[in-house]
Design a protein around this motif. Sequence first.
Motif, PDB file in Angstrom:
ATOM      1  N   LEU A  84     -51.627  39.591  22.034  1.00  0.00           N
ATOM      2  CA  LEU A  84     -50.627  39.713  20.964  1.00  0.00           C
ATOM      3  C   LEU A  84     -49.808  41.002  21.058  1.00  0.00           C
ATOM      4  N   THR A  85     -49.960  41.739  22.155  1.00  0.00           N
ATOM      5  CA  THR A  85     -49.234  43.014  22.285  1.00  0.00           C
ATOM      6  C   THR A  85     -47.731  42.868  22.073  1.00  0.00           C
ATOM      7  N   PRO A  86     -47.063  41.836  22.664  1.00  0.00           N
ATOM      8  CA  PRO A  86     -45.622  41.722  22.431  1.00  0.00           C
ATOM      9  C   PRO A  86     -45.265  41.547  20.957  1.00  0.00           C
ATOM     10  N   LEU A  87     -46.110  40.823  20.229  1.00  0.00           N
ATOM     11  CA  LEU A  87     -45.848  40.644  18.796  1.00  0.00           C
ATOM     12  C   LEU A  87     -45.808  41.997  18.097  1.00  0.00           C
ATOM     13  N   PHE A  88     -46.816  42.816  18.371  1.00  0.00           N
ATOM     14  CA  PHE A  88     -46.898  44.094  17.660  1.00  0.00           C
ATOM     15  C   PHE A  88     -45.798  45.061  18.103  1.00  0.00           C
ATOM     16  N   SER A  89     -45.456  45.038  19.391  1.00  0.00           N
ATOM     17  CA  SER A  89     -44.396  45.966  19.830  1.00  0.00           C
ATOM     18  C   SER A  89     -43.034  45.543  19.257  1.00  0.00           C
ATOM     19  N   LYS A  90     -42.801  44.234  19.183  1.00  0.00           N
ATOM     20  CA  LYS A  90     -41.542  43.775  18.572  1.00  0.00           C
ATOM     21  C   LYS A  90     -41.539  44.069  17.073  1.00  0.00           C
ATOM     22  N   HIS A  91     -42.696  43.865  16.466  1.00  0.00           N
ATOM     23  CA  HIS A  91     -42.828  44.140  15.028  1.00  0.00           C
ATOM     24  C   HIS A  91     -42.471  45.604  14.740  1.00  0.00           C
ATOM     25  N   ILE A  92     -43.020  46.510  15.521  1.00  0.00           N
ATOM     26  CA  ILE A  92     -42.777  47.948  15.304  1.00  0.00           C
ATOM     27  C   ILE A  92     -41.299  48.280  15.534  1.00  0.00           C
ATOM     28  N   SER A  93     -40.666  47.573  16.483  1.00  0.00           N
ATOM     29  CA  SER A  93     -39.266  47.904  16.818  1.00  0.00           C
ATOM     30  C   SER A  93     -38.306  47.631  15.669  1.00  0.00           C
ATOM     31  N   THR A  94     -38.743  46.833  14.668  1.00  0.00           N
ATOM     32  CA  THR A  94     -37.828  46.512  13.558  1.00  0.00           C
ATOM     33  C   THR A  94     -38.036  47.423  12.340  1.00  0.00           C
ATOM     34  N   ALA A 153     -40.128  30.308  23.359  1.00  0.00           N
ATOM     35  CA  ALA A 153     -40.574  29.681  24.612  1.00  0.00           C
ATOM     36  C   ALA A 153     -39.545  29.847  25.719  1.00  0.00           C
ATOM     37  N   THR A 154     -38.271  29.942  25.340  1.00  0.00           N
ATOM     38  CA  THR A 154     -37.238  30.060  26.372  1.00  0.00           C
ATOM     39  C   THR A 154     -36.759  31.495  26.569  1.00  0.00           C
ATOM     40  N   ASP A 155     -36.928  32.329  25.566  1.00  0.00           N
ATOM     41  CA  ASP A 155     -36.478  33.719  25.678  1.00  0.00           C
ATOM     42  C   ASP A 155     -37.615  34.654  25.259  1.00  0.00           C
ATOM     43  N   PRO A 156     -38.386  35.136  26.226  1.00  0.00           N
ATOM     44  CA  PRO A 156     -39.531  35.997  25.878  1.00  0.00           C
ATOM     45  C   PRO A 156     -39.110  37.295  25.192  1.00  0.00           C
ATOM     46  N   ASN A 157     -37.848  37.687  25.366  1.00  0.00           N
ATOM     47  CA  ASN A 157     -37.393  38.925  24.722  1.00  0.00           C
ATOM     48  C   ASN A 157     -36.901  38.715  23.289  1.00  0.00           C
ATOM     49  N   TYR A 158     -36.795  37.451  22.884  1.00  0.00           N
ATOM     50  CA  TYR A 158     -36.383  37.148  21.504  1.00  0.00           C
ATOM     51  C   TYR A 158     -37.384  37.791  20.543  1.00  0.00           C
ATOM     52  N   LEU A 159     -36.865  38.442  19.499  1.00  0.00           N
ATOM     53  CA  LEU A 159     -37.765  39.168  18.585  1.00  0.00           C
ATOM     54  C   LEU A 159     -38.800  38.240  17.965  1.00  0.00           C
ATOM     55  N   GLY A 160     -38.359  37.058  17.556  1.00  0.00           N
ATOM     56  CA  GLY A 160     -39.305  36.085  17.003  1.00  0.00           C
ATOM     57  C   GLY A 160     -39.363  36.120  15.496  1.00  0.00           C
ATOM     58  N   PRO A 161     -39.963  35.063  14.919  1.00  0.00           N
ATOM     59  CA  PRO A 161     -39.952  34.913  13.466  1.00  0.00           C
ATOM     60  C   PRO A 161     -40.699  36.011  12.705  1.00  0.00           C
ATOM     61  N   GLN A 162     -41.817  36.445  13.249  1.00  0.00           N
ATOM     62  CA  GLN A 162     -42.604  37.426  12.486  1.00  0.00           C
ATOM     63  C   GLN A 162     -41.865  38.756  12.328  1.00  0.00           C
ATOM     64  N   PRO A 163     -41.386  39.383  13.421  1.00  0.00           N
ATOM     65  CA  PRO A 163     -40.685  40.655  13.246  1.00  0.00           C
ATOM     66  C   PRO A 163     -39.383  40.514  12.445  1.00  0.00           C
ATOM     67  N   PHE A 217     -29.677  36.088  15.600  1.00  0.00           N
ATOM     68  CA  PHE A 217     -28.704  35.024  15.909  1.00  0.00           C
ATOM     69  C   PHE A 217     -29.162  34.093  17.030  1.00  0.00           C
ATOM     70  N   ARG A 218     -30.311  34.381  17.624  1.00  0.00           N
ATOM     71  CA  ARG A 218     -30.853  33.438  18.609  1.00  0.00           C
ATOM     72  C   ARG A 218     -31.624  32.310  17.929  1.00  0.00           C
ATOM     73  N   CYS A 219     -31.934  32.478  16.647  1.00  0.00           N
ATOM     74  CA  CYS A 219     -32.705  31.461  15.923  1.00  0.00           C
ATOM     75  C   CYS A 219     -31.855  30.210  15.709  1.00  0.00           C
ATOM     76  N   HIS A 220     -32.435  29.042  16.011  1.00  0.00           N
ATOM     77  CA  HIS A 220     -31.719  27.767  15.822  1.00  0.00           C
ATOM     78  C   HIS A 220     -32.160  27.054  14.565  1.00  0.00           C
ATOM     79  N   TYR A 221     -32.996  27.689  13.833  1.00  0.00           N
ATOM     80  CA  TYR A 221     -33.490  27.105  12.589  1.00  0.00           C
ATOM     81  C   TYR A 221     -34.280  25.813  12.844  1.00  0.00           C
ATOM     82  N   ALA A 222     -35.136  25.839  13.843  1.00  0.00           N
ATOM     83  CA  ALA A 222     -36.019  24.692  14.062  1.00  0.00           C
ATOM     84  C   ALA A 222     -37.014  24.581  12.904  1.00  0.00           C
ATOM     85  N   GLY A 223     -37.381  25.739  12.350  1.00  0.00           N
ATOM     86  CA  GLY A 223     -38.222  25.737  11.152  1.00  0.00           C
ATOM     87  C   GLY A 223     -39.713  25.564  11.406  1.00  0.00           C
TER      88      GLY A 223
END
Lengths: 124, 278
Positions: free
Chosen positions: B112-122, B171-181, B211-217
Amino acid sequence: MRETKLWTWHIFTGIVILVLLGIHMITMHLDGILGWFNPAGGEAIDWANIVARAKLLIIAILYIVLLAAALYHGLYGFRTILFELGPRQGIQKFINVLFWILGICLFVFGTWAALKFYIIAHAG
Amino acid sequence: MTRKLQKETDITFHIRRYNPDVDDKPHWQKFIVHVEPGMTVLDGLHQIRETQDASLSMRYSCRMGVCGSCGMLLNGRPALACNTQIFDIASKALTVASLPNFDIVKDLVPDLTPLFSKHISTYPYIVRDDADEMLNPTGEFFQSPDELTEYLQFTYCIKCGLCMAACPTMATDPNYLGPQPLAQSYRYTKDTRDDGFNLRKKVVGGSHGAFRCHYAGECSNVCPKGVDPARAIQLMKRELVLDYLKLRKHRTKSAILGKPEGVKRRPEIPEAPCFTKE
């Protein structure tokens, strides 16, 4: 912040397209009821009506605005789909530059066509 | 909801195993588990470890859906193993795998390291303009119940990573911040005690941001705490657009209330510790 700017314009051009396509639909399909831009009466696609519309400067301007909005909106959407495929940073930059060049070229060509249409209608 | 009465039975656990020291790639292994009503997936995995294969690795802690450690892919859906009744999702067979969109540490343990590093970056904390007040507080920051309600649901995030695992953009963009951060950046942006939006907007408005979010939900569908990250991302987009258009409302800063008067600290309660970081 660049993405915010691009996204905001994407939304704005979407609204512009909605309004201008609305005008197009009203002109073309509610001609018997409202008769917008159909001074000769009858069908909206009658030759006399097409020539009459071509002589209006506002129509030429609306064509150009619609062209710009549709190009921006469509190319931004296509760019989003391509970025979804996960291209490398360099390829992303290439796509950005390519789409700007493609968009500007198509806009210039489309604007030339719209103005030409207007000029020919006035001359003939 | 009435739950169907189930009798104890044997259920086949198909577990995706992977040991990076030994295996080239993950493989599936079958275990037959005797399941009784009331057993969670985590209970089943414990039974496997205790009776069949002690080398099975998994991460867990609280066993009550609070710590967010035991996120796994159960029958193809991200869920907390401790929070999922076996009979709710399986009658004969159950597949268990590590969370997708994360590297595997071993077996069912995602990195889960990427999750936490992205989380901290925000900047997921209160950022104030008045650093003096933060270091030497003269009172409490006032916040009304209505102001609290604006972001309250997003504070329930337990950082389990299920939303990140369910996100198709991740899944397609590993650098995408993601929903949690992104949801947490909105949570702090809407906090009336916070002044950090100008810092956060550079990160969340970037090329791998909101803006990378497509609102898949899907993030909101799988959240075990009922948080709605998809909504937070859309609201964050609105904040960013309004800021770009210079239409974002400048809210009144939280008032600083004086310290309570006429009360004394009870002698059995120790003094607050000193700052550990200047």
